[in-house]
Design a protein around this motif. Sequence first.
Motif, PDB file in Angstrom:
ATOM      1  N   ASP A   1     -68.458 -40.740  35.909  1.00  0.00           N
ATOM      2  CA  ASP A   1     -69.780 -40.890  35.299  1.00  0.00           C
ATOM      3  C   ASP A   1     -70.956 -40.601  36.249  1.00  0.00           C
ATOM      4  OD1 ASP A   1     -68.729 -41.537  32.733  1.00  0.00           O
ATOM      5  OD2 ASP A   1     -68.680 -43.806  33.155  1.00  0.00           O
ATOM      6  N   GLU A   2     -70.404 -40.651  37.639  1.00  0.00           N
ATOM      7  CA  GLU A   2     -71.131 -40.354  38.648  1.00  0.00           C
ATOM      8  C   GLU A   2     -71.489 -38.892  38.606  1.00  0.00           C
ATOM      9  OE1 GLU A   2     -70.256 -42.573  42.216  1.00  0.00           O
ATOM     10  OE2 GLU A   2     -69.990 -44.455  40.849  1.00  0.00           O
ATOM     11  N   ASN A   3     -72.649 -38.627  39.668  1.00  0.00           N
ATOM     12  CA  ASN A   3     -72.718 -37.059  39.686  1.00  0.00           C
ATOM     13  C   ASN A   3     -71.935 -36.594  40.941  1.00  0.00           C
ATOM     14  OD1 ASN A   3     -74.319 -37.627  42.077  1.00  0.00           O
ATOM     15  ND2 ASN A   3     -76.386 -37.219  40.917  1.00  0.00           N
ATOM     16  N   SER A   4     -71.803 -35.179  41.267  1.00  0.00           N
ATOM     17  CA  SER A   4     -70.941 -34.618  42.420  1.00  0.00           C
ATOM     18  C   SER A   4     -71.587 -35.002  43.484  1.00  0.00           C
ATOM     19  CB  SER A   4     -70.661 -33.243  42.057  1.00  0.00           C
ATOM     20  OG  SER A   4     -71.845 -32.385  42.282  1.00  0.00           O
ATOM     21  N   GLU A   5     -73.000 -35.163  43.949  1.00  0.00           N
ATOM     22  CA  GLU A   5     -73.515 -35.525  45.060  1.00  0.00           C
ATOM     23  C   GLU A   5     -73.171 -36.851  45.458  1.00  0.00           C
ATOM     24  OE1 GLU A   5     -77.587 -34.692  44.993  1.00  0.00           O
ATOM     25  OE2 GLU A   5     -77.467 -32.600  44.149  1.00  0.00           O
ATOM     26  N   GLU A   6     -72.940 -37.991  44.601  1.00  0.00           N
ATOM     27  CA  GLU A   6     -72.890 -39.170  45.031  1.00  0.00           C
ATOM     28  C   GLU A   6     -71.468 -39.335  45.467  1.00  0.00           C
ATOM     29  OE1 GLU A   6     -73.859 -41.592  41.844  1.00  0.00           O
ATOM     30  OE2 GLU A   6     -76.118 -41.231  42.086  1.00  0.00           O
ATOM     31  N   ILE A   7     -70.428 -38.461  44.806  1.00  0.00           N
ATOM     32  CA  ILE A   7     -69.067 -38.428  45.130  1.00  0.00           C
ATOM     33  C   ILE A   7     -68.757 -37.901  46.495  1.00  0.00           C
ATOM     34  CG2 ILE A   7     -66.705 -37.591  44.297  1.00  0.00           C
ATOM     35  CD1 ILE A   7     -67.684 -37.706  41.411  1.00  0.00           C
ATOM     36  N   ALA A   8     -69.811 -36.735  46.691  1.00  0.00           N
ATOM     37  CA  ALA A   8     -69.383 -36.165  47.827  1.00  0.00           C
ATOM     38  C   ALA A   8     -69.852 -36.914  49.033  1.00  0.00           C
ATOM     39  CB  ALA A   8     -70.312 -34.734  47.992  1.00  0.00           C
ATOM     40  N   GLN A   9     -70.933 -37.790  48.847  1.00  0.00           N
ATOM     41  CA  GLN A   9     -71.363 -38.685  49.992  1.00  0.00           C
ATOM     42  C   GLN A   9     -70.219 -39.755  50.251  1.00  0.00           C
ATOM     43  OE1 GLN A   9     -74.024 -38.449  51.822  1.00  0.00           O
ATOM     44  NE2 GLN A   9     -73.613 -40.273  53.116  1.00  0.00           N
ATOM     45  N   VAL A  10     -69.968 -40.243  49.124  1.00  0.00           N
ATOM     46  CA  VAL A  10     -68.656 -41.386  49.326  1.00  0.00           C
ATOM     47  C   VAL A  10     -67.444 -40.841  50.151  1.00  0.00           C
ATOM     48  CG1 VAL A  10     -66.932 -42.603  47.920  1.00  0.00           C
ATOM     49  CG2 VAL A  10     -69.150 -42.613  47.210  1.00  0.00           C
ATOM     50  N   VAL A  11     -67.214 -39.800  49.717  1.00  0.00           N
ATOM     51  CA  VAL A  11     -66.122 -38.954  50.382  1.00  0.00           C
ATOM     52  C   VAL A  11     -66.255 -38.744  51.882  1.00  0.00           C
ATOM     53  CG1 VAL A  11     -64.661 -36.781  50.806  1.00  0.00           C
ATOM     54  CG2 VAL A  11     -65.062 -37.935  48.465  1.00  0.00           C
ATOM     55  N   ARG A  12     -67.643 -38.314  52.200  1.00  0.00           N
ATOM     56  CA  ARG A  12     -68.018 -38.061  53.786  1.00  0.00           C
ATOM     57  C   ARG A  12     -67.925 -39.561  54.404  1.00  0.00           C
ATOM     58  NH1 ARG A  12     -72.716 -35.458  51.639  1.00  0.00           N
ATOM     59  NH2 ARG A  12     -72.062 -33.104  51.080  1.00  0.00           N
ATOM     60  N   THR A  13     -68.503 -40.459  53.778  1.00  0.00           N
ATOM     61  CA  THR A  13     -68.483 -41.883  54.285  1.00  0.00           C
ATOM     62  C   THR A  13     -67.054 -42.338  54.606  1.00  0.00           C
ATOM     63  OG1 THR A  13     -70.440 -42.217  52.970  1.00  0.00           O
ATOM     64  CG2 THR A  13     -69.198 -44.258  54.232  1.00  0.00           C
ATOM     65  N   MET A  14     -66.145 -42.085  53.828  1.00  0.00           N
ATOM     66  CA  MET A  14     -64.637 -42.668  53.992  1.00  0.00           C
ATOM     67  C   MET A  14     -64.104 -41.884  55.152  1.00  0.00           C
ATOM     68  SD  MET A  14     -63.658 -42.881  49.915  1.00  0.00           S
ATOM     69  CE  MET A  14     -61.940 -43.279  50.219  1.00  0.00           C
ATOM     70  N   MET A  15     -64.424 -40.432  55.308  1.00  0.00           N
ATOM     71  CA  MET A  15     -63.944 -39.585  56.367  1.00  0.00           C
ATOM     72  C   MET A  15     -64.532 -40.121  57.473  1.00  0.00           C
ATOM     73  SD  MET A  15     -63.955 -35.951  54.292  1.00  0.00           S
ATOM     74  CE  MET A  15     -63.103 -34.906  55.752  1.00  0.00           C
ATOM     75  N   ILE A  16     -65.847 -40.458  57.603  1.00  0.00           N
ATOM     76  CA  ILE A  16     -66.103 -40.790  58.973  1.00  0.00           C
ATOM     77  C   ILE A  16     -65.567 -42.230  59.302  1.00  0.00           C
ATOM     78  CG2 ILE A  16     -68.485 -41.843  59.971  1.00  0.00           C
ATOM     79  CD1 ILE A  16     -70.082 -39.759  58.212  1.00  0.00           C
ATOM     80  N   ARG A  17     -65.509 -43.239  58.449  1.00  0.00           N
ATOM     81  CA  ARG A  17     -64.753 -44.402  59.085  1.00  0.00           C
ATOM     82  C   ARG A  17     -63.451 -44.123  59.387  1.00  0.00           C
ATOM     83  NH1 ARG A  17     -66.611 -48.141  53.835  1.00  0.00           N
ATOM     84  NH2 ARG A  17     -68.685 -48.462  54.202  1.00  0.00           N
ATOM     85  N   GLU A  18     -62.708 -43.181  58.626  1.00  0.00           N
ATOM     86  CA  GLU A  18     -61.236 -43.032  59.317  1.00  0.00           C
ATOM     87  C   GLU A  18     -61.346 -42.278  60.760  1.00  0.00           C
ATOM     88  OE1 GLU A  18     -59.221 -40.340  56.328  1.00  0.00           O
ATOM     89  OE2 GLU A  18     -59.272 -41.736  54.974  1.00  0.00           O
ATOM     90  N   ASP A  19     -62.235 -41.577  60.983  1.00  0.00           N
ATOM     91  CA  ASP A  19     -62.284 -40.882  62.301  1.00  0.00           C
ATOM     92  C   ASP A  19     -62.828 -41.861  63.455  1.00  0.00           C
ATOM     93  OD1 ASP A  19     -61.507 -38.534  61.307  1.00  0.00           O
ATOM     94  OD2 ASP A  19     -63.437 -37.719  61.180  1.00  0.00           O
ATOM     95  N   ASP A  20     -63.809 -42.927  62.985  1.00  0.00           N
ATOM     96  CA  ASP A  20     -64.135 -43.776  63.845  1.00  0.00           C
ATOM     97  C   ASP A  20     -63.804 -45.095  64.103  1.00  0.00           C
ATOM     98  OD1 ASP A  20     -66.301 -44.833  65.783  1.00  0.00           O
ATOM     99  OD2 ASP A  20     -67.813 -44.722  64.416  1.00  0.00           O
ATOM    100  N   PRO A  21     -62.902 -45.355  65.147  1.00  0.00           N
ATOM    101  CA  PRO A  21     -62.127 -46.738  65.381  1.00  0.00           C
ATOM    102  C   PRO A  21     -63.003 -48.061  65.497  1.00  0.00           C
ATOM    103  CG  PRO A  21     -62.000 -45.311  67.242  1.00  0.00           C
ATOM    104  CD  PRO A  21     -62.726 -44.455  66.381  1.00  0.00           C
ATOM    105  N   GLN A  22     -64.411 -47.579  65.693  1.00  0.00           N
ATOM    106  CA  GLN A  22     -65.267 -48.984  65.768  1.00  0.00           C
ATOM    107  C   GLN A  22     -65.356 -49.556  64.425  1.00  0.00           C
ATOM    108  OE1 GLN A  22     -68.642 -47.925  67.997  1.00  0.00           O
ATOM    109  NE2 GLN A  22     -67.413 -48.053  69.917  1.00  0.00           N
ATOM    110  N   LEU A  23     -65.657 -48.552  63.471  1.00  0.00           N
ATOM    111  CA  LEU A  23     -65.868 -49.063  62.028  1.00  0.00           C
ATOM    112  C   LEU A  23     -64.852 -49.690  61.578  1.00  0.00           C
ATOM    113  CD1 LEU A  23     -68.164 -45.906  60.914  1.00  0.00           C
ATOM    114  CD2 LEU A  23     -68.942 -48.219  61.579  1.00  0.00           C
ATOM    115  N   ASN A  24     -63.516 -49.110  61.660  1.00  0.00           N
ATOM    116  CA  ASN A  24     -62.294 -49.618  61.143  1.00  0.00           C
ATOM    117  C   ASN A  24     -62.258 -51.045  61.471  1.00  0.00           C
ATOM    118  OD1 ASN A  24     -61.638 -47.406  59.713  1.00  0.00           O
ATOM    119  ND2 ASN A  24     -60.483 -46.421  61.445  1.00  0.00           N
ATOM    120  N   ASN A  25     -62.496 -51.466  62.867  1.00  0.00           N
ATOM    121  CA  ASN A  25     -62.325 -52.836  63.274  1.00  0.00           C
ATOM    122  C   ASN A  25     -63.242 -53.991  62.542  1.00  0.00           C
ATOM    123  OD1 ASN A  25     -60.120 -52.222  64.834  1.00  0.00           O
ATOM    124  ND2 ASN A  25     -61.211 -51.727  66.714  1.00  0.00           N
ATOM    125  N   ALA A  26     -64.474 -53.280  62.169  1.00  0.00           N
ATOM    126  CA  ALA A  26     -65.587 -54.216  61.597  1.00  0.00           C
ATOM    127  C   ALA A  26     -65.124 -54.687  60.268  1.00  0.00           C
ATOM    128  CB  ALA A  26     -66.823 -53.535  61.493  1.00  0.00           C
TER     129      ALA A  26
END
Length: 124
Positions: free
Chosen positions: A99-124
């Motif tokens: 139901d959401e548009n593709s830009e919102e989905i892309a933003q969620v995917v980018r956020t998830m990829m950043i969280r996987e790459d940054d170990p500080q965010l994973n510990n928080a």
Amino acid sequence: MFGSIFYNLWGALIAFSIYFFSTFLKPYTPLRIIIGSFVAGIIVFFIMYIVRFLIAYILFTPENAEEVVEGEHEENESGNREEDNQETPTASSTVEFQDENSEEIAQVVRTMMIREDDPQLNNA
């Protein structure tokens, strides 16, 4: 406009013929039959412009419609590839995003990829 002026001419010829043969055996004078046939032909000739315009309007597709469809198709393919690369616990996550548009989905995917790459965010 759809077609060419020949459509108008064919319409006029058909209208002329129909009027002529439908009034031929009636007790009208030959001059009245011929004049009526020409009037019917001329009226249908101009009505065919409207018909051709309406057909063109109905069949009209914007020039960039193909580009828009191709762009959406490419976005869907790239989104599917990203989803294949990520581990998804259930298939319901794709249902949530329909139901959401593709830009919102892309933003969620980018956020998830950043969280996987940054170990500080994973510990928080």
